[in-house]
Motif scaffolding. Sequence first.
Motif, PDB file in Angstrom:
ATOM      1  N   SER A  33      46.258  47.756  37.911  1.00  0.00           N
ATOM      2  CA  SER A  33      44.907  48.016  38.401  1.00  0.00           C
ATOM      3  C   SER A  33      44.717  49.513  38.567  1.00  0.00           C
ATOM      4  O   SER A  33      45.654  50.228  38.913  1.00  0.00           O
ATOM      5  N   LEU A  34      43.517  49.938  38.309  1.00  0.00           N
ATOM      6  CA  LEU A  34      43.162  51.326  38.573  1.00  0.00           C
ATOM      7  C   LEU A  34      42.428  51.352  39.908  1.00  0.00           C
ATOM      8  O   LEU A  34      41.645  50.449  40.204  1.00  0.00           O
ATOM      9  N   GLY A  70      40.302  51.178  42.901  1.00  0.00           N
ATOM     10  CA  GLY A  70      38.905  50.880  43.168  1.00  0.00           C
ATOM     11  C   GLY A  70      38.073  50.466  41.972  1.00  0.00           C
ATOM     12  O   GLY A  70      36.856  50.488  42.046  1.00  0.00           O
ATOM     13  N   SER A  71      38.708  50.089  40.868  1.00  0.00           N
ATOM     14  CA  SER A  71      37.853  49.757  39.740  1.00  0.00           C
ATOM     15  C   SER A  71      38.368  48.588  38.926  1.00  0.00           C
ATOM     16  O   SER A  71      38.193  47.435  39.313  1.00  0.00           O
ATOM     17  N   TYR A  72      39.030  48.856  37.849  1.00  0.00           N
ATOM     18  CA  TYR A  72      39.313  47.846  36.844  1.00  0.00           C
ATOM     19  C   TYR A  72      40.756  47.375  36.862  1.00  0.00           C
ATOM     20  O   TYR A  72      41.655  48.113  37.217  1.00  0.00           O
ATOM     21  N   GLN A  73      40.934  46.139  36.409  1.00  0.00           N
ATOM     22  CA  GLN A  73      42.264  45.595  36.178  1.00  0.00           C
ATOM     23  C   GLN A  73      42.432  45.514  34.668  1.00  0.00           C
ATOM     24  O   GLN A  73      41.544  45.044  33.955  1.00  0.00           O
ATOM     25  N   VAL A  76      40.219  44.017  29.828  1.00  0.00           N
ATOM     26  CA  VAL A  76      39.811  44.577  31.110  1.00  0.00           C
ATOM     27  C   VAL A  76      39.080  43.482  31.883  1.00  0.00           C
ATOM     28  O   VAL A  76      38.331  42.694  31.303  1.00  0.00           O
ATOM     29  N   VAL A  92      36.259  42.501  34.299  1.00  0.00           N
ATOM     30  CA  VAL A  92      34.985  42.965  34.821  1.00  0.00           C
ATOM     31  C   VAL A  92      34.402  41.817  35.629  1.00  0.00           C
ATOM     32  O   VAL A  92      34.122  40.755  35.081  1.00  0.00           O
ATOM     33  N   ALA A 128      31.545  51.538  28.662  1.00  0.00           N
ATOM     34  CA  ALA A 128      31.591  52.378  29.863  1.00  0.00           C
ATOM     35  C   ALA A 128      32.195  53.721  29.482  1.00  0.00           C
ATOM     36  O   ALA A 128      33.115  53.794  28.665  1.00  0.00           O
ATOM     37  N   PHE A 157      34.015  57.392  30.685  1.00  0.00           N
ATOM     38  CA  PHE A 157      34.858  58.005  31.703  1.00  0.00           C
ATOM     39  C   PHE A 157      35.227  59.402  31.239  1.00  0.00           C
ATOM     40  O   PHE A 157      35.336  59.660  30.035  1.00  0.00           O
ATOM     41  N   GLU A 162      40.592  61.613  33.541  1.00  0.00           N
ATOM     42  CA  GLU A 162      41.140  60.385  34.111  1.00  0.00           C
ATOM     43  C   GLU A 162      42.325  59.854  33.294  1.00  0.00           C
ATOM     44  O   GLU A 162      43.012  58.939  33.726  1.00  0.00           O
TER      45      GLU A 162
END
Length: 178
Positions: A82-83, A85-88, A112, A114, A140, A142, A146
């Motif tokens: 997992s990143l 606070g966001s995505y797995q 991913v 969502v 998305a 980024f 990152e």
Amino acid sequence: MERRRSNQINKKMCRLPILIAACLFLFHLPSPLAVADSPTAYSLLQSYNFPVGILPKGVVAYDLDTSTGKFHAYFKDSCSFSLVGSYQLNYKSTISGYISENKLTKLSGIKVKVLFLWLNIVEVIRNGDDMEFSVGITSANFGIKEFLASPQCGCGFECKKESKKETYDTTLPFLSSS
């Protein structure tokens, strides 16, 4: 005297198969120069103008058809993390696709999460300092910053025994594959 000489010859002959086996074993080991000269999957990404962080740590092998850009990257097992606070994310043990300058297409083996859905990441495009990840129906963006370091399977960047993060000099231009 003759018997003693015969025993010495027999002892030497007994060592011969071991010596031959050792030589054959050493002959089949890759030379340090060959290993050092072959690029890693991570340096290969950089040669196509991608940051290493789009690929988690743990790639054990890869292959690339330079005429078509078709590639496969291999992990020992599947890789999930997992990143913050966001995505797995989930990488299968084998991922594949096509690579060209600033573009990864026809990707398979990367998903991913969502909301409650797992979606396949099918394309990644680098546009300047931005990375666009497409799942087909949407995408998305980024910042490239990152992705300067590779996440670790299982814990991403939140590993308790985190080793020194591998980062790369961003002031140097990325190399072109042509």
